[in-house]
Design a protein around this motif. Structure first.
Motif, PDB file in Angstrom:
ATOM      1  N   CYS A  75      77.680   0.178  60.134  1.00 48.52           N
ATOM      2  CA  CYS A  75      77.995   0.085  58.707  1.00 48.52           C
ATOM      3  C   CYS A  75      76.771   0.496  57.910  1.00 48.52           C
ATOM      4  O   CYS A  75      75.655   0.058  58.198  1.00 48.52           O
ATOM      5  CB  CYS A  75      78.399  -1.338  58.322  1.00 48.52           C
ATOM      6  SG  CYS A  75      79.795  -1.999  59.263  1.00 48.52           S
ATOM      7  N   THR A  76      76.983   1.311  56.896  1.00 45.95           N
ATOM      8  CA  THR A  76      75.873   1.732  56.051  1.00 45.95           C
ATOM      9  C   THR A  76      75.584   0.675  54.995  1.00 45.95           C
ATOM     10  O   THR A  76      76.422  -0.190  54.703  1.00 45.95           O
ATOM     11  CB  THR A  76      76.181   3.057  55.360  1.00 45.95           C
ATOM     12  OG1 THR A  76      77.261   2.853  54.422  1.00 45.95           O
ATOM     13  CG2 THR A  76      76.582   4.130  56.369  1.00 45.95           C
ATOM     14  N   GLU A  77      74.412   0.781  54.402  1.00 50.96           N
ATOM     15  CA  GLU A  77      74.053  -0.135  53.320  1.00 50.96           C
ATOM     16  C   GLU A  77      75.000   0.035  52.141  1.00 50.96           C
ATOM     17  O   GLU A  77      75.389  -0.943  51.489  1.00 50.96           O
ATOM     18  CB  GLU A  77      72.609   0.126  52.894  1.00 50.96           C
ATOM     19  CG  GLU A  77      72.062  -0.880  51.921  1.00 50.96           C
ATOM     20  CD  GLU A  77      70.567  -0.764  51.724  1.00 50.96           C
ATOM     21  OE1 GLU A  77      70.018  -1.500  50.876  1.00 50.96           O
ATOM     22  OE2 GLU A  77      69.939   0.064  52.408  1.00 50.96           O
ATOM     23  N   GLU A 135      60.500  -6.072  48.631  1.00 53.68           N
ATOM     24  CA  GLU A 135      60.650  -5.254  49.831  1.00 53.68           C
ATOM     25  C   GLU A 135      62.124  -5.192  50.252  1.00 53.68           C
ATOM     26  O   GLU A 135      62.755  -6.231  50.447  1.00 53.68           O
ATOM     27  CB  GLU A 135      59.830  -5.843  50.980  1.00 53.68           C
ATOM     28  CG  GLU A 135      58.324  -5.782  50.797  1.00 53.68           C
ATOM     29  CD  GLU A 135      57.776  -4.387  51.026  1.00 53.68           C
ATOM     30  OE1 GLU A 135      58.501  -3.532  51.565  1.00 53.68           O
ATOM     31  OE2 GLU A 135      56.604  -4.152  50.670  1.00 53.68           O
ATOM     32  N   PRO A 136      62.703  -3.991  50.417  1.00 54.08           N
ATOM     33  CA  PRO A 136      64.047  -3.866  50.988  1.00 54.08           C
ATOM     34  C   PRO A 136      63.989  -4.030  52.505  1.00 54.08           C
ATOM     35  O   PRO A 136      63.094  -3.496  53.157  1.00 54.08           O
ATOM     36  CB  PRO A 136      64.467  -2.449  50.595  1.00 54.08           C
ATOM     37  CG  PRO A 136      63.170  -1.704  50.450  1.00 54.08           C
ATOM     38  CD  PRO A 136      62.140  -2.704  49.983  1.00 54.08           C
ATOM     39  N   ILE A 137      64.941  -4.769  53.068  1.00 46.53           N
ATOM     40  CA  ILE A 137      64.876  -5.071  54.508  1.00 46.53           C
ATOM     41  C   ILE A 137      66.233  -4.900  55.201  1.00 46.53           C
ATOM     42  O   ILE A 137      66.493  -5.533  56.229  1.00 46.53           O
ATOM     43  CB  ILE A 137      64.352  -6.498  54.742  1.00 46.53           C
ATOM     44  CG1 ILE A 137      65.256  -7.538  54.053  1.00 46.53           C
ATOM     45  CG2 ILE A 137      62.910  -6.629  54.281  1.00 46.53           C
ATOM     46  CD1 ILE A 137      64.971  -8.971  54.492  1.00 46.53           C
ATOM     47  N   PHE A 166      62.567 -10.371  49.154  1.00 49.59           N
ATOM     48  CA  PHE A 166      63.227  -9.365  49.982  1.00 49.59           C
ATOM     49  C   PHE A 166      64.604  -9.055  49.421  1.00 49.59           C
ATOM     50  O   PHE A 166      65.286  -9.930  48.891  1.00 49.59           O
ATOM     51  CB  PHE A 166      63.338  -9.861  51.419  1.00 49.59           C
ATOM     52  CG  PHE A 166      61.996 -10.101  52.070  1.00 49.59           C
ATOM     53  CD1 PHE A 166      61.171  -9.036  52.379  1.00 49.59           C
ATOM     54  CD2 PHE A 166      61.566 -11.378  52.352  1.00 49.59           C
ATOM     55  CE1 PHE A 166      59.930  -9.247  52.967  1.00 49.59           C
ATOM     56  CE2 PHE A 166      60.332 -11.601  52.940  1.00 49.59           C
ATOM     57  CZ  PHE A 166      59.517 -10.526  53.254  1.00 49.59           C
ATOM     58  N   GLU A 167      65.013  -7.800  49.570  1.00 44.06           N
ATOM     59  CA  GLU A 167      66.309  -7.364  49.035  1.00 44.06           C
ATOM     60  C   GLU A 167      67.189  -6.772  50.130  1.00 44.06           C
ATOM     61  O   GLU A 167      66.712  -6.053  51.007  1.00 44.06           O
ATOM     62  CB  GLU A 167      66.108  -6.318  47.934  1.00 44.06           C
ATOM     63  CG  GLU A 167      65.648  -6.891  46.613  1.00 44.06           C
ATOM     64  CD  GLU A 167      65.744  -5.904  45.470  1.00 44.06           C
ATOM     65  OE1 GLU A 167      66.218  -6.278  44.389  1.00 44.06           O
ATOM     66  OE2 GLU A 167      65.335  -4.730  45.659  1.00 44.06           O
ATOM     67  N   PHE A 216      71.752  -9.945  48.595  1.00 48.35           N
ATOM     68  CA  PHE A 216      70.966 -10.649  47.583  1.00 48.35           C
ATOM     69  C   PHE A 216      69.893  -9.703  47.079  1.00 48.35           C
ATOM     70  O   PHE A 216      69.464  -8.795  47.793  1.00 48.35           O
ATOM     71  CB  PHE A 216      70.327 -11.925  48.151  1.00 48.35           C
ATOM     72  CG  PHE A 216      69.671 -11.745  49.489  1.00 48.35           C
ATOM     73  CD1 PHE A 216      68.391 -11.220  49.606  1.00 48.35           C
ATOM     74  CD2 PHE A 216      70.349 -12.085  50.649  1.00 48.35           C
ATOM     75  CE1 PHE A 216      67.793 -11.052  50.842  1.00 48.35           C
ATOM     76  CE2 PHE A 216      69.752 -11.912  51.900  1.00 48.35           C
ATOM     77  CZ  PHE A 216      68.469 -11.390  51.991  1.00 48.35           C
ATOM     78  N   ASN A 217      69.501  -9.890  45.821  1.00 49.95           N
ATOM     79  CA  ASN A 217      68.496  -9.002  45.239  1.00 49.95           C
ATOM     80  C   ASN A 217      67.365  -9.817  44.622  1.00 49.95           C
ATOM     81  O   ASN A 217      67.374 -11.043  44.643  1.00 49.95           O
ATOM     82  CB  ASN A 217      69.128  -8.076  44.200  1.00 49.95           C
ATOM     83  CG  ASN A 217      69.754  -8.823  43.041  1.00 49.95           C
ATOM     84  OD1 ASN A 217      69.133  -9.695  42.439  1.00 49.95           O
ATOM     85  ND2 ASN A 217      70.992  -8.482  42.703  1.00 49.95           N
ATOM     86  N   ALA A 218      66.400  -9.096  44.089  1.00 53.63           N
ATOM     87  CA  ALA A 218      65.184  -9.736  43.571  1.00 53.63           C
ATOM     88  C   ALA A 218      65.179  -9.858  42.053  1.00 53.63           C
ATOM     89  O   ALA A 218      64.113 -10.061  41.465  1.00 53.63           O
ATOM     90  CB  ALA A 218      63.958  -8.951  44.040  1.00 53.63           C
TER      91      ALA A 218
END
Length: 349
Positions: free
Chosen positions: A235-237, A81-83, A57-58, A62-64
């Motif tokens: 807050c936006t991503e 998968e982005p969450i 999950f991203e 944290f990323n993949a």
């Protein structure tokens, strides 16, 4: 054992026989961080003949990237998968609270297993697994915390931890004979010796260090995140990504300034800013960092922001300097006198 909605869970191999060979092994969906433990957990199960798949999950925290490298190295297929939206709901009010900084480790893991469990059901996997090792991390991998995660994920009994399985209660897939418990491991504690030996067994020579990759465990990032959440209802991503770069200043309760430190910072600030609402500050005629005021600001605030940017530039002191302010695709020029960097340290977040 029962799922979150109270229904008993039984792995029904007969339902798969209509479309799959009778001798096909069980299938498992694992959480993959990309670290050595994740790789070993997947390989231990694959060595038993199981069909293994990973999910990573991203979020901005944290990323993949490591999981992708692990997939390439081992040949275990990976879904990313982005969450962010659902993760933020949890992050704002984690039932188990935070760790040392803004890390909600126990509820983070519970959420990931919940999402993975839903994927397991949709795609027809038999159970979940991870590379967690009992006692390796003081907050998230104690016996109590592992139990908390399993209970709150909604998939009680379906989470197998192959590296420490013999030290943990028997799971549904073990009881139903889908996994040979005798071929699982009993690793515990913070030593990495047994994992390194197991890596040699599988021919793994390249793997990342065990250091965590979550920004929510970082002191500086957490401080900026707390400040942002204290001053904004939403807050936006992109704003979460912006917290990673440059120097951040709280100009007043409503407005902040981000000033790049490096060329990479400048590039990332421009990448993640909102061109429709944010104000970009560029000192003219002198080498300087990019400045950003999210959501724009009044003229007096922009004058202050411009003066701070000039202070971090190569412009001479104590004389007016032209500064470009770009918002909504239009630039205007103002003149400001730079403020010495030492004089704005109290505003730095």
């Amino acid at each position: 054992m029962a799922l979150a909605d109270g229904r008993p869970y039984k792995i029904d191999r007969k339902k798969k026989m209509a479309s799959q060979p009778l001798n096909e092994k069980a299938s498992a969906l694992g959480l993959c961080s990309g670290g050595l433990d994740s790789m070993l957990a997947g390989l231990v199960l694959r060595e038993q003949g199981l069909r293994v798949h990973w999910v990573s999950f991203e979020t901005p925290f944290f990323n993949a990237a490591k999981a992708r490298r692990a997939s390439e190295l081992t040949g275990i297929p990976l879904t990313v998968e982005p969450i962010y939206p659902v993760y933020m709901q949890m992050l704002l009010d984690p039932p188990a609270g935070y760790g040392r900084y803004m890390n909600p480790c126990m509820d983070c893991h519970s959420l990931m297993f919940k999402l993975a469990g839903e994927m397991m059901q949709k795609r027809g996997f038999d159970f979940l697994f991870s590379g967690e090792v009992l006692g390796q991390r003081p907050m998230s991998q104690t016996r109590t915390s592992l139990r908390y995660v399993e209970k709150h994920s909604g998939f009680d009994g379906l989470i197998l931890r192959p590296l420490s399985a013999k030290r943990l209660p028997e799971t549904i897939p073990e009881k139903q004979g889908l996994v040979d418990r005798d071929r699982l491991l009993d690793i515990a504690g913070r030593s990495r010796k047994r994992q390194i030996d197991l890596a040699r067994h599988f021919g793994i020579t390249r793997y990342p260090s065990p250091a965590g990759g979550c920004l929510l465990t970082d002191k500086g990032y957490s401080r900026r995140l707390k400040d942002l959440l204290a001053h904004q209802q939403t807050c936006t991503e992109a704003e979460m990504h912006l917290l990673k770069y440059g120097r951040h200043f709280r100009l007043n309760p409503e407005k902040k300034l981000i000033v790049g430190r490096t060329r990479q910072d400048n590039e990332q600030i421009l990448k993640y800013h909102n061109a429709d609402t944010d104000s970009v500050i560029d000192v003219k005629a002198y080498p300087s960092p990019i400045g950003l005021v999210p959501h724009g600001a009044s003229d007096d605030v922009l004058m202050l922001a411009g003066a701070i940017c000039v202070g971090y530039s190569k412009a001479p002191g104590f004389q007016p300097v032209k500064v470009g302010i770009t918002a909504d695709g239009r630039e205007r020029i103002i003149e400001v006198i730079g403020i010495a960097t030492n004089d704005v340290k109290e505003k730095m977040i």
